[in-house]
Design a protein around this motif. Structure first.
Motif, PDB file in Angstrom:
ATOM      1  N   PHE A   1       0.831  -1.205   0.000  1.00 15.49           N
ATOM      2  CA  PHE A   1       0.000   0.000   0.000  1.00 15.49           C
ATOM      3  C   PHE A   1       0.867   1.257   0.000  1.00 15.49           C
ATOM      4  O   PHE A   1       0.647   2.196  -0.779  1.00 15.49           O
ATOM      5  CB  PHE A   1      -0.912  -0.001   1.223  1.00 15.49           C
ATOM      6  N   ALA A   2       1.876   1.290   0.881  1.00 15.67           N
ATOM      7  CA  ALA A   2       2.723   2.480   0.992  1.00 15.67           C
ATOM      8  C   ALA A   2       3.537   2.713  -0.270  1.00 15.67           C
ATOM      9  O   ALA A   2       3.636   3.848  -0.762  1.00 15.67           O
ATOM     10  CB  ALA A   2       3.648   2.355   2.208  1.00 15.67           C
ATOM     11  N   ASN A   3       4.125   1.642  -0.813  1.00 15.43           N
ATOM     12  CA  ASN A   3       5.022   1.787  -1.961  1.00 15.43           C
ATOM     13  C   ASN A   3       4.292   1.999  -3.276  1.00 15.43           C
ATOM     14  O   ASN A   3       4.769   2.760  -4.128  1.00 15.43           O
ATOM     15  CB  ASN A   3       5.915   0.539  -2.083  1.00 15.43           C
ATOM     16  N   ASN A   4       3.168   1.340  -3.465  1.00 12.05           N
ATOM     17  CA  ASN A   4       2.527   1.311  -4.784  1.00 12.05           C
ATOM     18  C   ASN A   4       1.239   2.109  -4.884  1.00 12.05           C
ATOM     19  O   ASN A   4       0.710   2.278  -5.983  1.00 12.05           O
ATOM     20  CB  ASN A   4       2.269  -0.146  -5.196  1.00 12.05           C
ATOM     21  N   ARG A   5       0.744   2.596  -3.751  1.00 11.32           N
ATOM     22  CA  ARG A   5      -0.488   3.389  -3.805  1.00 11.32           C
ATOM     23  C   ARG A   5      -0.291   4.771  -3.165  1.00 11.32           C
ATOM     24  O   ARG A   5      -0.500   5.793  -3.794  1.00 11.32           O
ATOM     25  CB  ARG A   5      -1.600   2.636  -3.067  1.00 11.32           C
ATOM     26  N   LEU A   6       0.180   4.773  -1.906  1.00  9.60           N
ATOM     27  CA  LEU A   6       0.293   6.027  -1.165  1.00  9.60           C
ATOM     28  C   LEU A   6       1.295   6.985  -1.817  1.00  9.60           C
ATOM     29  O   LEU A   6       0.940   8.109  -2.199  1.00  9.60           O
ATOM     30  CB  LEU A   6       0.707   5.736   0.282  1.00  9.60           C
ATOM     31  N   PHE A   7       2.536   6.558  -1.948  1.00  8.07           N
ATOM     32  CA  PHE A   7       3.576   7.464  -2.441  1.00  8.07           C
ATOM     33  C   PHE A   7       3.367   7.892  -3.889  1.00  8.07           C
ATOM     34  O   PHE A   7       3.440   9.093  -4.194  1.00  8.07           O
ATOM     35  CB  PHE A   7       4.964   6.839  -2.240  1.00  8.07           C
ATOM     36  N   PRO A   8       3.103   6.971  -4.812  1.00 10.60           N
ATOM     37  CA  PRO A   8       2.897   7.423  -6.197  1.00 10.60           C
ATOM     38  C   PRO A   8       1.755   8.432  -6.337  1.00 10.60           C
ATOM     39  O   PRO A   8       1.858   9.386  -7.112  1.00 10.60           O
ATOM     40  CB  PRO A   8       2.575   6.115  -6.943  1.00 10.60           C
TER      41      PRO A   8
END
Length: 498
Positions: free
Chosen positions: A81-88
């Protein structure tokens, strides 16, 4: 548990994570998590105060919807979630280019942020600790935000970040009180760090002048800051949110010195500048070429002093923290001080004793107060004494705001309808055991040396270690200045020979 202890315990959790390498990455990780937590707290206020409030963050990415539940996402699910949804998503938030917006602030924050952690389980532990121990909704606790930066500086002290010092709250408050910014005046800190001076300005103006919602809007638009390094900039943006600046778009991530001085025009000039620029550090090659030949140096504090004189409006007020080296330095430093006394009224220098900036540096520092637009006639010096029984300051016994009461009583504040805020009534000042006056003529005749000892004190004698160190620093600074000038002359000669 103190905030510094909480931050340290969070870093201890991160040390178990193979993806986080070193204090700098741990701090970067903490900072973006804190920003989202605090922004989420502010959004709860916006929903109550603003009709039809719409978050700039997609609903599933708001902190309360993915981070608040201690039994929520964890492990590989949280990491994905953090790497592929939140940050992008946050790095590419659609934001208008033609006006300040909350979406633009968030996008700016995440452009320089990174998600380093490789363990979703440890990331969940960090998030839970933040939720349990960090709550800035209580206005009385907002000053504790400075504890975060103090802990960061302690961790980075060995990383070679020369010139980064946390300014004690008492010093920032005294400087702001004496400059006395008014509602409607633009106030700039060109090296704002985490925003200590700016938050003091906000509180000062709110307390004395803000009476209506329109007044508050005026205040929100009048506070400006610039910070070169990503982490302090992110912390400053977060600090502005904590202090009620709804859209802190006037906090820019930039190096104020990187713009040629001639490119700053009337629109860039401000009413007040209050700052503690980095000192002891050197700017990168080429920065000095943004300044006129006669003031070129790589010493950061000297360049900031030139910039501040340029950016103040006529009648504008400046207050700056400078080391002793600037006061007694020669060469370029002499020319800068001559400019200061010629173009500004350097009416007051408060000389601080050892230990004010402990444990970050033992360098003696001074607070310079001046008004642009008229030459200096006399410089008043005030030697700030230690409190009774104290021989120095340290982390457990820092300088306190009530120690400045004697300076404030002596200062001579102007009163009446025609009085200019922040202008001292020099006619009411008197010399005493801590205060003395020196004419600008005498200072000029002495080569613009501002390192003037208190004539009311007995001579410390040539064997005093502080005096010996000061003399060594003076000679060292003089040698460095001469070397800089030789390099400039050599560069010019080689350039002309091509």
């Amino acid at each position: 548990m103190t905030l510094s202890t909480t931050i340290k315990s969070i870093q201890d959790i991160m040390r178990k994570d193979v993806g986080v390498d070193g204090d700098a990455q741990r701090i970067g990780q903490i900072v973006w998590l804190l920003f989202l937590k605090i922004f989420d707290d502010k959004e709860l206020e916006y929903e109550l105060l603003e009709d039809n409030y719409k978050s700039p963050i997609p609903e599933d990415l708001r902190w309360s919807n993915w981070a608040l539940d201690p039994e929520g996402m964890t492990g590989d699910e949280l990491l994905d979630f953090a790497n592929n949804r939140l940050f992008p998503t946050l790095k590419e938030l659609p934001a208008p280019n033609d006006r300040p917006s909350r979406a633009g602030v968030i996008k700016g924050v995440f452009e320089d942020a990174y998600q380093y952690m490789k363990s979703g389980t440890l990331l969940r532990q960090v998030i839970n600790r933040i939720n349990d121990d960090i709550d800035f909704n209580d206005s009385q606790k907002r000053h504790l935000f400075g504890d975060i930066y103090e802990q960061i500086l302690k961790d980075l002290q060995s990383s070679g970040n020369a010139g980064e010092y946390y300014t004690p709250r008492a010093v920032t408050q005294f400087m702001v009180d004496m400059v006395n910014p008014q509602l409607g005046e633009t106030v700039l800190d060109p090296a704002c760090g985490t925003g200590g001076f700016l938050t003091c300005v906000i509180e000062h103006v709110r307390k004395n002048s803000v009476k209506t919602p329109d007044d508050e809007q005026t205040l929100q638009q009048s506070v400006r800051g610039v910070e070169k390094k990503p982490l302090p900039h992110l912390l400053c943006t977060t600090n502005m949110l904590l202090h009620g600046i709804d859209v802190p778009s006037n906090i820019r991530h930039d190096n104020t010195l990187s713009r040629p001085l001639r490119d700053y025009g009337p629109r860039d000039r401000v009413d007040c500048i209050i700052t503690n620029p980095p000192f002891g550090g050197m700017e990168e090659d080429g920065i000095e070429s943004n300044f006129p030949q006669t003031f070129r140096t790589r010493e950061t504090a000297d360049l900031f002093l030139v910039l501040i004189m340029h950016l103040l409006k006529d009648g504008g007020r400046g207050a700056i923290v400078l080391p002793d080296g600037t006061l007694f330095g020669e060469g370029v430093k002499t020319r800068i001080k001559e400019k200061l006394l010629t173009e500004c009224d350097l009416h007051t220098i408060v000389r601080l004793p050892n230990g004010v900036f402990a444990p970050y540096t033992g360098i003696k520092t001074n607070l310079l107060f001046f008004t642009k637009g008229r030459p200096t006639k006399d410089v008043w010096f005030y030697e700030h004494p230690y409190p009774p029984g104290a021989k120095s300051y340290n982390k457990t016994k820092p300088i306190r705001i009530d120690e400045f009461d004697t300076e404030k009583q002596w200062w001579g504040v102007t009163k009446g309808k025609t009085a200019r805020p922040g202008e001292p009534n020099l006619k009411k000042r008197e010399e005493n055991e801590f205060a003395w006056k020196v004419s600008a003529e005498d200072i000029a005749a002495n080569g613009f040396n501002l390192d003037i000892k208190n004539p009311h004190n007995a001579d410390t004698g040539p064997g005093d270690p502080d005096e010996l160190l000061k003399e060594f620093a003076r000679v060292d600074a003089e040698a460095a200045s001469v070397l800089d000038e030789l390099k400039q002359e050599l560069a010019t000669a080689l350039g002309g020979a091509e």
